[in-house]
Write a protein that holds these residues in place. Sequence first.
Motif, mmCIF file in Angstrom:
data_model
loop_
_atom_site.group_PDB
_atom_site.id
_atom_site.type_symbol
_atom_site.label_atom_id
_atom_site.label_comp_id
_atom_site.label_asym_id
_atom_site.label_seq_id
_atom_site.Cartn_x
_atom_site.Cartn_y
_atom_site.Cartn_z
ATOM 1 N N GLU A 134 78.392 -70.465 101.094
ATOM 2 C CA GLU A 134 77.698 -71.753 101.069
ATOM 3 C C GLU A 134 76.536 -71.871 100.076
ATOM 4 O OE1 GLU A 134 76.567 -72.799 105.025
ATOM 5 O OE2 GLU A 134 78.586 -72.574 105.830
ATOM 6 N N LYS A 135 75.803 -70.807 99.836
ATOM 7 C CA LYS A 135 74.539 -70.949 99.108
ATOM 8 C C LYS A 135 74.728 -71.567 97.726
ATOM 9 C CE LYS A 135 70.268 -68.558 97.913
ATOM 10 N NZ LYS A 135 69.492 -67.304 97.987
ATOM 11 N N TYR A 136 75.775 -71.173 97.043
ATOM 12 C CA TYR A 136 76.043 -71.704 95.700
ATOM 13 C C TYR A 136 77.379 -72.456 95.703
ATOM 14 C CZ TYR A 136 72.244 -68.591 94.406
ATOM 15 O OH TYR A 136 71.022 -67.957 94.317
ATOM 16 N N LYS A 137 77.531 -73.348 96.679
ATOM 17 C CA LYS A 137 78.820 -74.018 96.879
ATOM 18 C C LYS A 137 79.137 -75.048 95.803
ATOM 19 C CE LYS A 137 77.093 -77.617 100.061
ATOM 20 N NZ LYS A 137 75.674 -77.271 99.963
ATOM 21 N N GLY A 138 78.102 -75.606 95.141
ATOM 22 C CA GLY A 138 78.359 -76.632 94.134
ATOM 23 C C GLY A 138 79.106 -77.807 94.735
ATOM 24 N N ALA A 139 80.129 -78.302 94.021
ATOM 25 C CA ALA A 139 80.905 -79.440 94.498
ATOM 26 C C ALA A 139 82.156 -78.974 95.239
ATOM 27 C CB ALA A 139 81.282 -80.339 93.330
ATOM 28 N N GLN A 140 81.987 -77.951 96.082
ATOM 29 C CA GLN A 140 83.071 -77.448 96.920
ATOM 30 C C GLN A 140 82.737 -77.764 98.380
ATOM 31 O OE1 GLN A 140 85.875 -75.803 95.811
ATOM 32 N NE2 GLN A 140 85.298 -75.598 93.662
ATOM 33 N N ASN A 141 83.719 -78.190 99.140
ATOM 34 C CA ASN A 141 83.499 -78.617 100.524
ATOM 35 C C ASN A 141 83.417 -77.410 101.457
ATOM 36 O OD1 ASN A 141 83.564 -79.751 103.100
ATOM 37 N ND2 ASN A 141 84.876 -81.436 102.444
ATOM 38 N N GLN A 142 82.195 -77.104 101.903
ATOM 39 C CA GLN A 142 81.967 -75.901 102.693
ATOM 40 C C GLN A 142 82.648 -75.931 104.062
ATOM 41 O OE1 GLN A 142 77.637 -76.341 102.721
ATOM 42 N NE2 GLN A 142 77.698 -76.382 104.966
ATOM 43 N N SER A 143 83.042 -77.107 104.538
ATOM 44 C CA SER A 143 83.691 -77.173 105.846
ATOM 45 C C SER A 143 85.053 -76.491 105.838
ATOM 46 C CB SER A 143 83.844 -78.627 106.289
ATOM 47 O OG SER A 143 84.708 -79.339 105.428
ATOM 48 N N TYR A 144 85.589 -76.221 104.640
ATOM 49 C CA TYR A 144 86.884 -75.546 104.542
ATOM 50 C C TYR A 144 86.756 -74.077 104.122
ATOM 51 C CZ TYR A 144 88.691 -80.345 104.502
ATOM 52 O OH TYR A 144 88.989 -81.647 104.808
ATOM 53 N N PHE A 213 84.515 -64.115 85.597
ATOM 54 C CA PHE A 213 83.413 -64.819 86.261
ATOM 55 C C PHE A 213 83.541 -66.299 85.914
ATOM 56 C CE2 PHE A 213 82.046 -60.487 86.194
ATOM 57 C CZ PHE A 213 81.270 -60.322 87.335
ATOM 58 N N VAL A 214 83.615 -67.137 86.950
ATOM 59 C CA VAL A 214 83.883 -68.562 86.775
ATOM 60 C C VAL A 214 82.602 -69.315 86.430
ATOM 61 C CG1 VAL A 214 84.688 -70.655 87.947
ATOM 62 C CG2 VAL A 214 85.862 -68.476 88.310
ATOM 63 N N HIS A 215 82.691 -70.268 85.491
ATOM 64 C CA HIS A 215 81.559 -71.052 84.980
ATOM 65 C C HIS A 215 80.227 -70.283 85.139
ATOM 66 C CE1 HIS A 215 81.436 -72.242 89.186
ATOM 67 N NE2 HIS A 215 82.335 -73.197 89.051
ATOM 68 N N THR A 216 80.130 -69.230 84.373
ATOM 69 C CA THR A 216 79.017 -68.274 84.482
ATOM 70 C C THR A 216 77.660 -68.977 84.406
ATOM 71 O OG1 THR A 216 80.466 -66.716 83.353
ATOM 72 C CG2 THR A 216 78.176 -66.050 83.651
ATOM 73 N N TYR A 217 76.755 -68.477 85.223
ATOM 74 C CA TYR A 217 75.426 -69.008 85.521
ATOM 75 C C TYR A 217 75.492 -70.039 86.644
ATOM 76 C CZ TYR A 217 73.495 -67.083 81.105
ATOM 77 O OH TYR A 217 73.103 -66.275 80.074
ATOM 78 N N ASN A 218 76.526 -70.879 86.641
ATOM 79 C CA ASN A 218 76.621 -71.939 87.641
ATOM 80 C C ASN A 218 77.369 -71.444 88.874
ATOM 81 O OD1 ASN A 218 77.049 -73.606 84.721
ATOM 82 N ND2 ASN A 218 75.472 -74.342 86.100
ATOM 83 N N GLY A 219 76.834 -71.750 90.063
ATOM 84 C CA GLY A 219 77.514 -71.386 91.293
ATOM 85 C C GLY A 219 77.517 -69.900 91.586
ATOM 86 N N MET A 220 76.446 -69.205 91.217
ATOM 87 C CA MET A 220 76.400 -67.762 91.478
ATOM 88 C C MET A 220 74.960 -67.259 91.524
ATOM 89 S SD MET A 220 77.653 -66.142 87.788
ATOM 90 C CE MET A 220 79.272 -66.850 87.926
ATOM 91 N N SER A 221 74.787 -66.106 92.178
ATOM 92 C CA SER A 221 73.466 -65.486 92.286
ATOM 93 C C SER A 221 72.948 -65.144 90.897
ATOM 94 C CB SER A 221 73.532 -64.231 93.156
ATOM 95 O OG SER A 221 74.623 -63.406 92.790
ATOM 96 N N PRO A 222 71.706 -65.515 90.594
ATOM 97 C CA PRO A 222 71.178 -65.358 89.233
ATOM 98 C C PRO A 222 70.740 -63.930 88.926
ATOM 99 C CG PRO A 222 69.505 -66.281 90.659
ATOM 100 C CD PRO A 222 70.739 -66.178 91.482
ATOM 101 N N LEU A 223 70.429 -63.706 87.666
ATOM 102 C CA LEU A 223 69.882 -62.422 87.221
ATOM 103 C C LEU A 223 68.419 -62.321 87.628
ATOM 104 C CD1 LEU A 223 70.033 -59.822 85.408
ATOM 105 C CD2 LEU A 223 69.342 -61.286 83.508
#
Length: 386
Positions: A134-144, A213-223
């Motif tokens: 959930e933390k970096y869900k972006g435009a993904q529906n967390q209910s699924y 790594f998908v769309h790097t920097y976006n939707g993931m834990s940072p450096l």
Amino acid sequence: MQYFIFADRFFLEDRVEGPGYLEIVDGKFGSYSKEKPDCHAEVMNYQGYFIAPGLVDTHIHGYKNHDIMDGDFDGLNTISLELLSCGVTSFLPTTLTSSKENLDRVVAMIGRNYTKVEGAKIKGIFLEGPFFTEKYKGAQNQSYFLDPSIPMLQRWQELSNYFIKKIAIAPEREGAGPFIEFAVKQNISVALAHSHATYEEAEKAIGKGATTFVHTYNGMSPLHHREPGMVGAAMNLKDVFVELICDGHHVHPVAANILMNARGRRETVLVSDCMMAGGMPDGDYKLGEFPVSVKHGAARLPGGSLAGSILQLKEAVKNTVQWGIASPEEAIYMASTAPAKSIGIDHEGGKIAEDYAADFIVLTPSLDLVSTYLDGVCRYRQEEEK
């Protein structure tokens, strides 16, 4: 049928040549020569232009007011046809996190129809989700969201006629290791995304066989200097690919350059992550189940978060050159050969090489698209060139 193309510059498999002549035989690339062919075959004159491999978009959700998640063939075919105007000759229709039933429906539709599309070639399906956190869900529906499920992947493989080519997961989820190993045995490229994983968790996933790594920097834990996170793993681990959305909104050009320098441009994959508003005017659209507003070149959810992009892959190529972070040769490679390699189809596409399908694009020296060819046949030409 045989003909030759004369042009100023050719971006070939492992080098740039030109001026010269490229042979096209029965819809496939033939030989390249600096000398004019000693035969009576037609010579197509593109003097003043560049010839590059057709672009390969391995992450795209929609285009021209159609969403892959609509699950209808007419929309899929329209996307395929319209992508020719973006310089794209091969792509992976990309799903979003959704219900199992909806994903069943969409992958089955693509599996039945991928050979019937009339434009850019479909090389497989990219499942972006639903195995995220959930933390970096972006435009993904967390209910699924749920843990990686081998039986679910098996079902999607069967429904799609074994056409799943790539799947993204969060590596910290329960069961990620065995899932990755199973997927790799199915010749599915495993990518990491929408995750708050530690560096160590990402490293373990790569050790199991994940490669991207998908769309790097976006939707993931940072450096961070005490916890390198997913971004640190993307920069530091060996033999992986990193996606980048180079639209000027998702990643600052300096950050893109830092990643390219750390990773190397031959392991950097330019993607569009385009949604249905691509090629459309500003306004209100949808990305899967979410309402999206498009304004000033960016697609955003009601809260302001980015929701995919409206980027055309040809513009990503041009942007990296204009930003001064890639040469034309590097930019074209990152949008054609590198994507093909990242999903294991470089034996059949993504480059200009003998006996490969003659899927190529014609560019001006400033990298504006002039024409797109599929199997040696011109399928798109800019209006002013008609």
